[in-house]
Motif scaffolding. Sequence first.
Motif, mmCIF file in Angstrom:
data_model
loop_
_atom_site.group_PDB
_atom_site.id
_atom_site.type_symbol
_atom_site.label_atom_id
_atom_site.label_comp_id
_atom_site.label_asym_id
_atom_site.label_seq_id
_atom_site.Cartn_x
_atom_site.Cartn_y
_atom_site.Cartn_z
ATOM 1 N N VAL A 80 -7.245 101.218 78.392
ATOM 2 C CA VAL A 80 -6.920 102.575 78.860
ATOM 3 C C VAL A 80 -5.797 103.084 77.965
ATOM 4 C CG1 VAL A 80 -5.968 103.909 80.772
ATOM 5 C CG2 VAL A 80 -7.647 102.109 81.230
ATOM 6 N N GLY A 82 3.760 80.921 84.742
ATOM 7 C CA GLY A 82 4.250 79.560 84.567
ATOM 8 C C GLY A 82 3.252 78.631 85.182
ATOM 9 N N GLY A 132 6.045 86.139 91.248
ATOM 10 C CA GLY A 132 5.485 87.407 90.770
ATOM 11 C C GLY A 132 4.039 87.521 91.209
ATOM 12 N N MET A 133 3.335 86.378 91.201
ATOM 13 C CA MET A 133 1.901 86.433 91.496
ATOM 14 C C MET A 133 1.613 86.866 92.924
ATOM 15 S SD MET A 133 0.157 83.360 89.343
ATOM 16 C CE MET A 133 1.261 82.037 89.760
ATOM 17 N N ASN A 176 -3.490 86.978 80.515
ATOM 18 C CA ASN A 176 -2.510 86.849 81.598
ATOM 19 C C ASN A 176 -1.790 85.510 81.508
ATOM 20 O OD1 ASN A 176 -5.170 88.207 82.328
ATOM 21 N ND2 ASN A 176 -3.673 89.259 83.568
ATOM 22 N N ARG A 184 -4.443 80.766 85.113
ATOM 23 C CA ARG A 184 -4.916 82.150 85.233
ATOM 24 C C ARG A 184 -6.324 82.343 84.676
ATOM 25 N NH1 ARG A 184 -0.861 85.938 86.359
ATOM 26 N NH2 ARG A 184 -2.572 87.425 86.400
ATOM 27 N N GLU A 220 -10.231 96.607 81.973
ATOM 28 C CA GLU A 220 -9.374 95.543 81.431
ATOM 29 C C GLU A 220 -9.550 95.480 79.915
ATOM 30 O OE1 GLU A 220 -7.041 93.216 82.285
ATOM 31 O OE2 GLU A 220 -7.237 92.492 80.218
ATOM 32 N N ARG A 221 -8.419 95.393 79.210
ATOM 33 C CA ARG A 221 -8.512 95.372 77.744
ATOM 34 C C ARG A 221 -8.928 93.997 77.206
ATOM 35 N NH1 ARG A 221 -2.140 94.781 76.034
ATOM 36 N NH2 ARG A 221 -1.862 93.184 77.585
ATOM 37 N N ASP A 273 3.413 93.566 88.489
ATOM 38 C CA ASP A 273 4.499 93.592 87.505
ATOM 39 C C ASP A 273 4.774 95.015 87.020
ATOM 40 O OD1 ASP A 273 4.825 90.874 87.571
ATOM 41 O OD2 ASP A 273 4.413 90.539 85.450
ATOM 42 N N ARG A 313 2.823 78.533 89.309
ATOM 43 C CA ARG A 313 2.835 78.152 90.718
ATOM 44 C C ARG A 313 2.758 79.414 91.589
ATOM 45 N NH1 ARG A 313 6.679 75.382 94.286
ATOM 46 N NH2 ARG A 313 8.209 75.280 92.642
ATOM 47 N N LEU A 366 -3.869 89.842 88.612
ATOM 48 C CA LEU A 366 -3.984 89.570 90.047
ATOM 49 C C LEU A 366 -3.768 90.826 90.876
ATOM 50 C CD1 LEU A 366 -2.243 86.089 90.289
ATOM 51 C CD2 LEU A 366 -4.689 86.620 90.362
ATOM 52 N N ALA A 367 -2.891 91.732 90.429
ATOM 53 C CA ALA A 367 -2.662 92.973 91.182
ATOM 54 C C ALA A 367 -3.923 93.830 91.164
ATOM 55 C CB ALA A 367 -1.471 93.732 90.587
HETATM 56 C C1 LIG Z 1 6.198 82.618 81.335
HETATM 57 C C2 LIG Z 1 5.980 83.163 82.713
HETATM 58 C C3 LIG Z 1 6.095 82.325 83.810
HETATM 59 C C4 LIG Z 1 5.849 82.813 85.101
HETATM 60 N N1 LIG Z 1 5.864 81.946 86.159
HETATM 61 C C5 LIG Z 1 5.477 82.376 87.386
HETATM 62 C C6 LIG Z 1 5.277 81.459 88.451
HETATM 63 O O1 LIG Z 1 5.361 80.239 88.290
HETATM 64 N N2 LIG Z 1 4.944 81.965 89.675
HETATM 65 C C7 LIG Z 1 4.749 83.311 89.871
HETATM 66 O O2 LIG Z 1 4.411 83.716 90.998
HETATM 67 N N3 LIG Z 1 4.922 84.192 88.870
HETATM 68 C C8 LIG Z 1 5.254 83.761 87.637
HETATM 69 N N4 LIG Z 1 5.344 84.643 86.594
HETATM 70 C C9 LIG Z 1 5.117 86.062 86.878
HETATM 71 C C10 LIG Z 1 3.611 86.342 87.104
HETATM 72 O O3 LIG Z 1 2.849 85.739 86.088
HETATM 73 C C11 LIG Z 1 3.361 87.847 87.116
HETATM 74 O O4 LIG Z 1 4.183 88.405 88.109
HETATM 75 C C12 LIG Z 1 1.903 88.190 87.400
HETATM 76 O O5 LIG Z 1 1.077 87.736 86.373
HETATM 77 C C13 LIG Z 1 1.747 89.700 87.542
HETATM 78 O O6 LIG Z 1 0.384 90.031 87.713
HETATM 79 P P1 LIG Z 1 -0.096 91.503 87.365
HETATM 80 O O7 LIG Z 1 -1.520 91.554 87.778
HETATM 81 O O8 LIG Z 1 0.848 92.489 87.933
HETATM 82 O O9 LIG Z 1 0.053 91.632 85.780
HETATM 83 P P2 LIG Z 1 -0.705 90.857 84.622
HETATM 84 O O10 LIG Z 1 -1.172 89.531 85.054
HETATM 85 O O11 LIG Z 1 0.185 90.934 83.419
HETATM 86 O O12 LIG Z 1 -2.010 91.743 84.374
HETATM 87 C C14 LIG Z 1 -1.984 92.965 83.706
HETATM 88 C C15 LIG Z 1 -3.375 93.193 83.133
HETATM 89 O O13 LIG Z 1 -3.475 94.516 82.628
HETATM 90 C C16 LIG Z 1 -4.173 94.480 81.401
HETATM 91 N N5 LIG Z 1 -3.784 95.679 80.660
HETATM 92 C C17 LIG Z 1 -2.555 96.008 80.197
HETATM 93 N N6 LIG Z 1 -2.567 97.215 79.627
HETATM 94 C C18 LIG Z 1 -3.848 97.664 79.728
HETATM 95 C C19 LIG Z 1 -4.502 98.854 79.320
HETATM 96 N N7 LIG Z 1 -3.817 99.847 78.718
HETATM 97 N N8 LIG Z 1 -5.827 98.989 79.558
HETATM 98 C C20 LIG Z 1 -6.532 97.989 80.183
HETATM 99 N N9 LIG Z 1 -5.964 96.836 80.601
HETATM 100 C C21 LIG Z 1 -4.625 96.683 80.389
HETATM 101 C C22 LIG Z 1 -3.728 93.169 80.755
HETATM 102 O O14 LIG Z 1 -4.615 92.732 79.756
HETATM 103 C C23 LIG Z 1 -3.691 92.255 81.966
HETATM 104 O O15 LIG Z 1 -4.937 91.620 82.205
HETATM 105 C C24 LIG Z 1 5.553 84.183 85.293
HETATM 106 C C25 LIG Z 1 5.458 85.033 84.189
HETATM 107 C C26 LIG Z 1 5.646 84.529 82.909
HETATM 108 C C27 LIG Z 1 5.479 85.455 81.730
#
Ligand SMILES: Cc1cc2nc3c(=O)[nH]c(=O)nc-3n(C[C@H](O)[C@H](O)[C@H](O)COP(=O)(O)OP(=O)(O)OC[C@H]3O[C@@H](n4cnc5c(N)ncnc54)[C@H](O)[C@@H]3O)c2cc1C
Length: 428
Positions: free
Chosen positions: A129, A45, A316-317, A42, A105, A33-34, A302, A47, A13-14
Amino acid sequence: MEKFEVIVVGAGLAGLSAAYALAREGVEAVVIERGDYPGAKNVTGGRLYTRPLQNFLPELWRETPFERPVTNEIITLLSPDKSVTLRFRSEEFARLPAHSHTVLRGTLDRWLAKKAEEKGAMLVTKNRVDDLLKKDGKVVGVLAAGEELGADVVIVCDGALSLMAEKAGLRSPGSPRDYAVGFKEIIELPSQTIDDRFGLKPEEGVANLFLGDLTKGRFGGGFLYTNRSSLSLGLVIRIKDLAEGNPPKEAPLFLDEFKERPEIAPLIAGGETVEYSAHLISEAGYAGLIRPFADGLLVAGDAAGFSLNVGLTVRGMEFAIASGVIAAQAVKQAREKKDFSATSLSVYQNMLADSFVLKDLKTFQHAPDFLDNPRLFQHYPQMAGDLLQNLFTVGPEPRQKFSTAVWEKVTWTETWEILKDLQKGLKI
Ligand SMILES: Cc1cc2nc3c(=O)[nH]c(=O)nc-3n(C[C@H](O)[C@H](O)[C@H](O)COP(=O)(O)OP(=O)(O)OC[C@H]3O[C@@H](n4cnc5c(N)ncnc54)[C@H](O)[C@@H]3O)c2cc1C
């Protein structure tokens, strides 16, 4: 070397929000994206709190593929043989736009990727990457699948363990105290069955958090979210507690046992598990934040530590989405000055500080200290169950007064411990 204005690492999402916001402004952005597709790797939980996002990508929220609005909040305390449940229903939460929605997701990330592509962003999947390219200490691109790709700015959105932020020298390897691992199943059921089992109308949803015996006294908890025609069921346990737990136990077993609990089994009966996933989540809160910028580099979601667990809410989302958009705005400002140095990009930090992202993380900076207390995960759920059992029991003997029953459980020593825990809780 092929060169782009911005390379985004990670299509979560970021990363997707950053790419969308950049493309919307006419900035050339490629997301690498890998995973096989956005959402494939991804885990959440389930919400998303949407109200903080009203000023971030507002044009998108009316057509987002949400699952159900959360109209019912449920907290359940579990002891080995008892449970205490508090259910909160609110007409305000039921009014649209809802304050939070359950999401999947696999659906949400793919939809956002499509929106970013429609605006002109490029998405490259199945490519990892492996490294950052640096020149004179400044990040100038990435190494992906053996190819060198240049960029004015790299936005690192690679999730909780961010290897790229580590390679940029912005974070050190995480400590087991600061991370938890989450396990989750998506269990399909007909929507009518979900409505019936949870006492819902079709446009209503439940967010149920669990605390207590499911983690066997370890830091963590469980969750159950209702989607349109599936349930998201899972639990989270801190890595340090998993490693030190006595007796040791394989992590996935906790979820298996949780599913067998009488509070859960009837809710998922007849359902088909269509997805199983595991993922890390940062539990460090404000203390775990890193400097999210360097020469030619920004860090969002994250990867920058933007996640917050305060017990009643897990977020986190929306931090990921907002920080991705803010990163795009910072790039736009740097681009106008044609200056992508750390000094120029530090505007990102200031914009984050003015937003709910850093404000909320700071407000709840004491939450990890409060939660780092084994009594929350065993003693209190047990005590609540025992106390209620006593109050509800009418036995063969004449009954004692309610107050006597309470004082038997809540002794002076116990009261002192509760006050100490409350004092920590009042800092939140
Ligand atoms: C069990 C659990 C429950 C949760 N519950 C909630 C909730 O209910 N509500 C909420 O708001 N948040 C919740 N969170 C937190 C939330 O899911 C995260 O904060 C959110 O997914 C972060 O998004 P992001 O885009 O930063 O990271 P991510 O969604 O982790 O995305 C990172 C992306 O980078 C890619 N990537 C990684 N390394 C590389 C690389 N070297 N090269 C290319 N691609 C790469 C990955 O494949 C992935 O697609 C929960 C998390 C977990 C684990």
